[in-house]
Structures are given as structure tokens and as C-alpha cells.
Design a protein around this motif. Sequence first.
Motif, mmCIF file in Angstrom:
data_model
loop_
_atom_site.group_PDB
_atom_site.id
_atom_site.type_symbol
_atom_site.label_atom_id
_atom_site.label_comp_id
_atom_site.label_asym_id
_atom_site.label_seq_id
_atom_site.Cartn_x
_atom_site.Cartn_y
_atom_site.Cartn_z
ATOM 1 N N UNK A 58 0.851 -1.197 0.000
ATOM 2 C CA UNK A 58 0.000 0.000 0.000
ATOM 3 C C UNK A 58 0.882 1.241 0.000
ATOM 4 N N UNK A 59 1.954 1.189 0.777
ATOM 5 C CA UNK A 59 2.842 2.347 0.894
ATOM 6 C C UNK A 59 3.527 2.656 -0.439
ATOM 7 N N UNK A 60 3.939 1.594 -1.144
ATOM 8 C CA UNK A 60 4.681 1.819 -2.395
ATOM 9 C C UNK A 60 3.818 2.478 -3.465
ATOM 10 N N UNK A 61 2.489 2.229 -3.383
ATOM 11 C CA UNK A 61 1.603 2.772 -4.421
ATOM 12 C C UNK A 61 1.761 4.274 -4.568
ATOM 13 N N UNK A 62 1.852 4.990 -3.452
ATOM 14 C CA UNK A 62 1.893 6.449 -3.545
ATOM 15 C C UNK A 62 3.201 6.921 -4.162
ATOM 16 N N UNK A 63 4.290 6.210 -3.874
ATOM 17 C CA UNK A 63 5.558 6.638 -4.471
ATOM 18 C C UNK A 63 5.560 6.390 -5.978
ATOM 19 N N UNK A 64 4.864 5.321 -6.410
ATOM 20 C CA UNK A 64 4.721 5.103 -7.853
ATOM 21 C C UNK A 64 3.913 6.235 -8.495
ATOM 22 N N UNK A 65 2.805 6.602 -7.843
ATOM 23 C CA UNK A 65 1.987 7.699 -8.373
ATOM 24 C C UNK A 65 2.797 8.984 -8.469
ATOM 25 N N UNK A 66 3.550 9.273 -7.411
ATOM 26 C CA UNK A 66 4.323 10.518 -7.397
ATOM 27 C C UNK A 66 5.347 10.511 -8.528
ATOM 28 N N UNK A 67 5.971 9.344 -8.756
ATOM 29 C CA UNK A 67 6.961 9.258 -9.836
ATOM 30 C C UNK A 67 6.273 9.463 -11.188
ATOM 31 N N UNK A 68 5.078 8.851 -11.352
ATOM 32 C CA UNK A 68 4.358 8.964 -12.628
ATOM 33 C C UNK A 68 4.037 10.415 -12.984
ATOM 34 N N UNK A 69 3.733 11.231 -11.968
ATOM 35 C CA UNK A 69 3.229 12.578 -12.249
ATOM 36 C C UNK A 69 4.244 13.692 -12.007
ATOM 37 N N UNK A 70 5.481 13.275 -11.709
ATOM 38 C CA UNK A 70 6.539 14.249 -11.443
ATOM 39 C C UNK A 70 6.657 15.276 -12.582
ATOM 40 N N UNK A 71 6.460 14.762 -13.814
ATOM 41 C CA UNK A 71 6.604 15.612 -15.006
ATOM 42 C C UNK A 71 5.712 16.865 -14.964
ATOM 43 N N UNK A 72 4.635 16.791 -14.184
ATOM 44 C CA UNK A 72 3.696 17.920 -14.150
ATOM 45 C C UNK A 72 4.166 19.075 -13.273
#
Length: 442
Positions: A58-72
Amino acid sequence: MSDRADKKFYLETFGCQMNVHDSEKVIGTLISEGYRQVPTVEEADLVLYNTCSIRDKAEQKVFHRLADYKKFQKQGKVFGVLGCVAQQEGEKIFERAPHVSMVCGSASYRNLPQMLVQIEAGNRHVTGLDDRQTDECFETEFTSRTNPHRGYITIIEGCDKFCAYCVVPFTRGKERSRTSDSVLAEARQMADLGYTEIQLLGQNVNSYKDPAGKMSFAELLAAVGQVAGIRRVRFTTSHPRDFGKDIVEVIDAVQTLCDHVHLPVQSGSTRVLDAMQRLYTRDQYLERIAWMKSAKREISLTTDIIVGFPGETEAEFEETLSLLDAVEYDGVFSFKYSPRPNTPALNLEDAIPDGEKARRLTVLMERQRDIQKRRNQRHIGQCLEAMVEGKNETRAQWNGRTSQNKVLNFVVPDGITPTIGGYASVEITGSFPNSLLGQMMV
Ligand code: 5AD
Ligand code: SF4
């Protein structure tokens, strides 16, 4: 983002119902501060994640999301991490994901309006992490209800139990209850808004203590069940140690209280329960189950189980399997043990290899599936009331939930359209391990 008239936010929620409801309050607070919710990250100025850290996955999910949207970030979007991962990782999040500007644990949500002011002023390191010892709950008149039919009401926040595997006491802070007057006022307000189903929430609802000293948890349950217009009352989560017989008595006495209790056992072995610091034995747990089985109404039972806790032997795992047979739950949420930061279980030896945890989980789920398959058959021929939740157009079936919280798919006679959020009488014609099938009676 500072002086835009139209401030838009996107919020994604991970984790339990407490988090879902926290998000409803956060959304309401943001709207009252002049923000508007949008359905995609692309449209938003402020991107928020309300996070869960109960298990590593569950914890890793948010870091994946943050990495995905860093470009914004280049487009000026501001990112915030809320909830359990925020509290657990604190300012380390700014290092791991430097595009994050706000980190706020759930005990600090009261301060969100001030934090938003700081964000709008361009502050890029805003934190709300120091409130876990607070005596206050996050009460707001601005809750934005996202579930149109089930109204959540928090009665107690935080947890003082410190089970050896659990991160919640560290992420959600110490226990604090709301007054029964405040809970009842919210229940009446919800009934006025047209809600007929209420779910009382807390990490451990059974240790509810009315700060005004007026009501026990069971009395509060009865009082909510008697609010005019309320037809169903649920509550979650219970802790076996604090679960009193008075709760069973009140379920028997007040028809609006749903005939379902979620009572997490975690393990069927007294030795493992002791290592988990659960504060009850297998026999004490089974005594509570016996109270419920001797109730006048048939109470449906569900539970949570952790397999592969450090040192759990094959024989101890089999005790958990035999507990499944003894209780005959209608539903089990089962998890592989996941080591969590700060928790006492980190220091235990004899970790169980992941492959073995996975094997135990599969064995347990198969055993439970057979039990549910058999148990759900008993409903065939019964007439149950469903709260109507929606329609599956491709299958031409409506769906809803029974008082026991079971998913019920049903067909409807020609010319009749059930009201979503309303109630339908359904004759049960079929059953599966995880749902029932029926025909609406008119
Ligand atoms: N590992 C695996 N499962 C856990 N749970 C809580 N902490 C952990 C952990 N460290 C499970 C428990 C709890 C449910 C919400 O999550 O079963 O009841
Ligand atoms: Fe909920 Fe616990 Fe996950 Fe926090 S860690 S979101 S309290 S399940």
C-alpha cells in the motif's frame, strides 16, 4: 497558484474506510476554502494523495503515483501527501520526491486551511506532523459525502492498542473520542439529508469513551439506531478485547442495527496472539463468537487474518484454519504479514519466507472459500432486504447489499425500476462464495 480565482484540486484515496471518510472531510474543507474538485491530475493545480501504510504494498503505491506525475511539476502543479504514509515518513518525503510541497498526517487535518494559505503563498515545504498527541478530533461542518447512500461518521480517532505488527498507533496518534451529542447531531443531520444508512467509524470503536460521560458504545449504537429515518447502522472496526456482550444485546434489541459484526482475530493460535500483543486468547475470542451465535438474530461474522507472522509454525497456522471451521465466517480479509517501520514485531526473529507466506495465504483462502460457498447456500429461498446500489446493464441485473453486508444481484419484474438508495425485497434464488442472486418481489 497563489492568486487564481479558480483553484482546482485532484484527490486520490488509498486504504481503509477511515481514509475514505477523512478524504470526504478534506474535500469539504478545500471546497470551503474556495477550491473546486476535478477528476484528473491534468486539470488540477493541487494534487493530493491520501495514503495508506498498513502494508508495504500500500505504501509503495503512492511513491509510484508521485513518480508517474513528477513531469507535471514543471507546469506549476503542487503536490501534497496526506494520511498514514505522510505521518510515517514525514519530511523524508521531500527528499524522496522533491516535487512534493505538503506532507500532512491525519491528526493535523484541522490545520489544513492554514497550510493551504502557506502553499498559496509559495511555501514549498509545508508540514502537519506534530499533532499525534492531540485530544481533538477532526470535526468539520463541511464534509463532502462521496458515497451517496452510506453516511460515514467518525466516533473515535487514533489507537492505543499497539499490536506488535501495526503501524496505526504511530500514524494516527492516540485515541480520542467524539462526544455522543456531536455524533448524534451528525446522525440527525444525515437523516435530514436523506441518508438511511450510517456507518460508525474508528480504528477500535469498542474503546469509545464519551468525553461527556453520557453513553457507552452500545448505548451510542442504540441511540443512532433510533434516529428517525435511519434504517441501517453499521460499525467498524471492533477489537475483541474491548468487545462487550452489551453490543450483542443491543443488536438483538434494536432492529435498525445491522446483523453483521466484523471482529478481526488475526490468528487462531494463542501463542501467536500473545506474540502479536493482541491481549486475548483463542478461547476468549471464541467466547465472544459464542455470544453472537446465541443472539436471537442471526449475526453474520467477518474477520481479518495475518498469515506468516514471525515465528508462526505450521501447527500454529493450522490452528488458524481450525478457527475458520469453528467460527464459519461469512467473509475473511487475509494478508501476508508485512514488516512495518517502528513496530515491535520488527525485532522478532524467525521471519517466514515470502513463498511460505504466499502458500499459507492460498491454503487459507481456499478453505474459507468452501465455507462461504456452503454458508451462502442457506439463504436460498429466503426473502432478504437489499439496499439498492446500482444496475449492471450488460447483465440486466440490479445490485445491492443485505443487512449482513452481502452483495446481492437481482432481477426485477418488467415495468419496475427500483430506486437507487432505496430498499427492495428480494427472494434469493442462487448463491456463490462472494455474492447472492435473487429476484425482486413486488
Ligand atoms: N501486515 C499484514 N497485515 C496487517 N494488518 C495490519 N498490519 C499489518 C501488517 N503489518 C491487517 C490486519 C488488520 C487489517 C486492517 O490489516 O489484519 O486488521
Ligand atoms: Fe487506514 Fe491503517 Fe491504512 Fe492508515 S494504515 S489508511 S489507518 S488501513
